[in-house]
Write an enzyme that holds these catalytic residues in place. Structure first.
Site, PDB file in Angstrom:
ATOM      1  N   GLY A   1     -11.405  -7.889  -2.482  1.00 58.66           N
ATOM      2  CA  GLY A   1     -11.602  -8.937  -1.481  1.00 58.66           C
ATOM      3  C   GLY A   1     -10.954 -10.264  -1.844  1.00 58.66           C
ATOM      4  O   GLY A   1      -9.860 -10.315  -2.406  1.00 58.66           O
TER       5      GLY A   1
ATOM      6  N   GLY B   1     -14.890  -3.429   0.765  1.00 57.89           N
ATOM      7  CA  GLY B   1     -16.221  -2.839   0.915  1.00 57.89           C
ATOM      8  C   GLY B   1     -16.480  -1.751  -0.114  1.00 57.89           C
ATOM      9  O   GLY B   1     -17.597  -1.630  -0.641  1.00 57.89           O
TER      10      GLY B   1
ATOM     11  N   ARG C   1       0.822  -1.226   0.000  1.00 60.44           N
ATOM     12  CA  ARG C   1       0.000   0.000   0.000  1.00 60.44           C
ATOM     13  C   ARG C   1       0.852   1.271   0.000  1.00 60.44           C
ATOM     14  O   ARG C   1       0.439   2.284  -0.565  1.00 60.44           O
ATOM     15  CB  ARG C   1      -0.937  -0.003   1.209  1.00 60.44           C
TER      16      ARG C   1
ATOM     17  N   LYS D   1     -21.696 -15.830   1.381  1.00 62.07           N
ATOM     18  CA  LYS D   1     -23.112 -15.580   1.683  1.00 62.07           C
ATOM     19  C   LYS D   1     -23.859 -14.830   0.587  1.00 62.07           C
ATOM     20  O   LYS D   1     -23.331 -13.879   0.005  1.00 62.07           O
ATOM     21  CB  LYS D   1     -23.195 -14.763   2.971  1.00 62.07           C
TER      22      LYS D   1
HETATM   23  P1  AMP Z   1     -16.707 -13.522   0.266  1.00 62.24           P
HETATM   24  O1  AMP Z   1     -15.992 -12.747   1.317  1.00 62.24           O
HETATM   25  O2  AMP Z   1     -18.185 -13.418   0.334  1.00 62.24           O
HETATM   26  O3  AMP Z   1     -16.138 -13.321  -1.094  1.00 62.24           O
HETATM   27  O4  AMP Z   1     -16.454 -15.038   0.644  1.00 62.24           O
HETATM   28  C1  AMP Z   1     -15.210 -15.627   0.574  1.00 62.24           C
HETATM   29  C2  AMP Z   1     -15.261 -16.892   1.329  1.00 62.24           C
HETATM   30  O5  AMP Z   1     -16.218 -17.759   0.741  1.00 62.24           O
HETATM   31  C3  AMP Z   1     -13.962 -17.642   1.349  1.00 62.24           C
HETATM   32  O6  AMP Z   1     -13.469 -17.652   2.657  1.00 62.24           O
HETATM   33  C4  AMP Z   1     -14.333 -19.041   0.876  1.00 62.24           C
HETATM   34  O7  AMP Z   1     -13.747 -20.039   1.642  1.00 62.24           O
HETATM   35  C5  AMP Z   1     -15.828 -19.064   1.057  1.00 62.24           C
HETATM   36  N1  AMP Z   1     -16.462 -20.056   0.178  1.00 62.24           N
HETATM   37  C6  AMP Z   1     -16.409 -20.160  -1.144  1.00 62.24           C
HETATM   38  N2  AMP Z   1     -17.068 -21.235  -1.585  1.00 62.24           N
HETATM   39  C7  AMP Z   1     -17.554 -21.859  -0.489  1.00 62.24           C
HETATM   40  C8  AMP Z   1     -18.320 -23.049  -0.285  1.00 62.24           C
HETATM   41  N3  AMP Z   1     -18.708 -23.798  -1.299  1.00 62.24           N
HETATM   42  N4  AMP Z   1     -18.625 -23.381   0.983  1.00 62.24           N
HETATM   43  C9  AMP Z   1     -18.214 -22.613   2.023  1.00 62.24           C
HETATM   44  N5  AMP Z   1     -17.510 -21.491   1.888  1.00 62.24           N
HETATM   45  C10 AMP Z   1     -17.173 -21.114   0.641  1.00 62.24           C
END
Ligand code: AMP
Length: 390
Positions: free
Chosen positions: A349, A372, A34, A199
Site C-alpha cells: 500500500g 489488502g 506487474r 484510520k
Molecule cells: P493507509 O491507506 O491507511 O495506509 O493511509 C494512507 C493515508 O494516510 C495517506 O493518504 C496519508 O495521507 C494519510 N495520512 C497519514 N498521516 C495522516 C495525518 N496525520 N492526517 C491525515 N491523513 C494522514
C-alpha cells in the site's frame, strides 16, 4: 511451500494465474511493472518446455461498458515485446475458439486468455469462485501455478477454483512474498511494528494479531491522533476515528509498555501543502489545528526504538506523504532503517508508494506488492489462495 520447482512442467499445459492488473490510459499501459514482475515464472516454464496458458484479471467488470476498458489485449502486446515471441490471445474466456487454441499449443507457446473478470458480468462467476467456472478453466490445463499475490486473499475461480482441480504450486513472485512475510509468524526479537496511515479501523486486525508478538508498536500518521485522544489529549482538527477510541484505550491499558505514540507533531490550520506548519509538543495542539506529520523528537524516538530491532514491519505512512511538507519524517525514518541495515518489511500500500517516491523501495529487505493481501496476512488471517495450494 510448494513452488513451481516441485512441478513437472515439461510438455505440460501450464496454467499460470498472473497479476496483469496494470494501469491503462486510452488503451495504453502506463506502467508495466506487474508484467515485468511475472516474467521469471513465465520464462522458467518456457525454458522447461511448457505450453503456457495465462490468466489475469484487469480492473472491475460490473457492466457492459467495463468490458472494452478492461480488455487485456494491450497486455498481450507488451508481453510479446518483453518475451520477444508471439503471444496468442483469446478474446473469449471460454468456448470452442479458446479450446481449439489450447489444443493447438506447442511447447514454448504462450496463450493469454481475456480478463477473467469478464465472467463477472454474468453472475459474478469469477469473483464468487463459481464451481463450474473453476472446473472449466482447470480442464484446459495439466498443472496450475498461482503467481498473483494481490488477489491471494480472495477466493476466486481463477485461483482457488482452478487449484482445487489440478496439481498446483506457487510461482516465484508469491514465493518471494510468502518467504518474506512468513518471517512475521515467528519473528526474531526485538520485533518492532510501525503503523501509520489514516484510520485506526483499517489496522485493528493487525494490532490485535501483532501486539502479542511485537516488542514495540510505534504509531504515527492520522491514526496516532485517535490514540492521543484516548489518552485524553486535545487533538484539535486532527483525524479522529471516533468509533475506535475505546479500542485504543483498551490497547493502551493492556499493553502500556508496547505502544509508542508521538511526542511532537507538525500542525497547521488547513489540510493543504501551501500553508506553513509549526512543530508542537502533543500537549500543545490547539482546537483549530491539525497534525499532518510526526515531529523531529518523535522521529528520534522511533529511530531509538528501531535501532536494535532484528526485524521491523511497517504499514502506513507517518504523515500526509502526498504533501511535500508532511512526507519528511516518513522519508527520514525509511532512510534511517536503510542506512543502518535494519531488516525491514514494508507491508504494501501507501508506505511502499512513499518508499518508491523517496528511492528506498528497492533498498529495504522486502517491499510487499500486496495491499489488502498483505494487510490480511499481517492480521494473521488464513488466505484462501494460500490454503487452496497448501
Ligand atoms: P493507509 O491507506 O491507511 O495506509 O493511509 C494512507 C493515508 O494516510 C495517506 O493518504 C496519508 O495521507 C494519510 N495520512 C497519514 N498521516 C495522516 C495525518 N496525520 N492526517 C491525515 N491523513 C494522514
Amino acid at each position: 511451500m510448494k513452488t513451481l520447482l516441485d512441478l513437472d512442467v515439461n510438455n505440460k499445459k501450464v496454467i499460470i494465474r498472473c497479476d496483469f492488473n496494470v494501469p491503462l490510459k486510452d488503451g495504453k499501459i502506463t506502467d508495466d511493472t506487474r508484467i515485468v514482475a511475472a516474467l521469471p515464472t513465465i520464462k522458467y516454464c518456457l525454458d522447461n518446455n511448457a505450453k503456457v496458458i495465462l490468466l489475469s484479471h484487469l480492473g472491475r467488470v460490473k457492466e457492459e461498458a467495463d468490458l472494452a476498458k478492461n480488455d487485456l489485449s494491450p497486455v498481450a502486446e507488451r508481453l510479446s515485446e518483453l518475451l520477444e515471441q508471439d503471444i496468442l490471445f483469446s478474446t473469449e474466456t471460454r468456448g470452442q475458439e479458446l479450446e481449439d487454441a489450447v489444443q493447438m499449443l506447442q511447447p514454448k507457446d504462450v496463450l493469454l486468455i481475456q480478463n477473467t473478470r469478464y465472467e463477472d458480468l454474468d453472475g459474478n462467476k469469477e469473483s464468487s469462485n463459481d464451481e463450474e467456472l473453476g472446473a472449466y478453466w482447470a480442464s484446459l490445463g495439466d498443472v496450475f501455478i498461482n503467481d498473483a499475490f494481490g488477489t491471494i486473499h480472495r477466493a476466486h475461480a481463477s485461483n482457488c477454483g482452478i487449484a482445487s482441480h489440478l496439481p498446483s504450486a506457487f510461482g516465484f513472485l508469491i514465493e518471494k512474498e510468502l518467504t518474506a512475510l512468513s518471517e512475521l509468524d515467528n519473528p526474531e526479537h526485538p520485533f518492532v511494528v510501525i503503523l501509520g496511515g489514516a484510520k485506526v479501523s483499517d489496522k485493528i486486525g493487525v494490532i490485535e494479531n501483532l501486539v502479542t508478538k511485537a516488542d514495540k508498536i510505534l504509531i504515527g500518521g492520522g491514526m496516532a491522533f485517535t490514540f492521543l485522544k484516548a489518552k485524553g489529549l486535545e487533538i484539535g482538527k486532527s483525524l479522529l476515528d471516533e468509533e475506535n477510541i475505546e479500542f485504543c484505550k483498551k490497547v493502551l491499558t493492556d499493553y502500556p509498555d508496547k505502544i509508542v505514540l508521538p511526542i511532537d507533531v507538525a500542525v497547521t490550520n488547513e489540510y493543504t501543502d501551501d500553508e506553513e506548519y509549526r512543530t508542537k509538543s502533543i500537549e500543545e495542539i490547539a482546537t483549530d489545528e491539525m497534525g499532518l506529520d510526526i515531529g523531529p523528537k518523535t522521529e528520534e524516538l522511533f529511530e531509538k526504538e528501531t535501532a536494535s530491532a532484528k526485524i521491523v514491519v511497517w504499514n502506513g505512512p507517518l504523515g500526509v506523504y502526498e504533501f511535500s511538507k508532511y512526507k519528511k519524517h516518513t522519508d527520514k525514518l525509511l532512510a534511517y532503517l536503510v542506512n543502518n541495515n535494519i531488516k525491514t518489511i514494508l507491508g504494501g500500500g501507501d508506505i511502499v508508494a512513499a518508499a518508491a517516491n523517496a528511492g528506498y523501495k528497492d533498498k529495504v529487505y522486502h517491499a510487499s506488492t500486496g495491499g489488502g493481501a498483505t494487510l490480511e496476512y499481517m492480521e494473521g488471517k488464513k488466505l484462501p489462495g494460500i490454503e487452496a495450494i497448501k
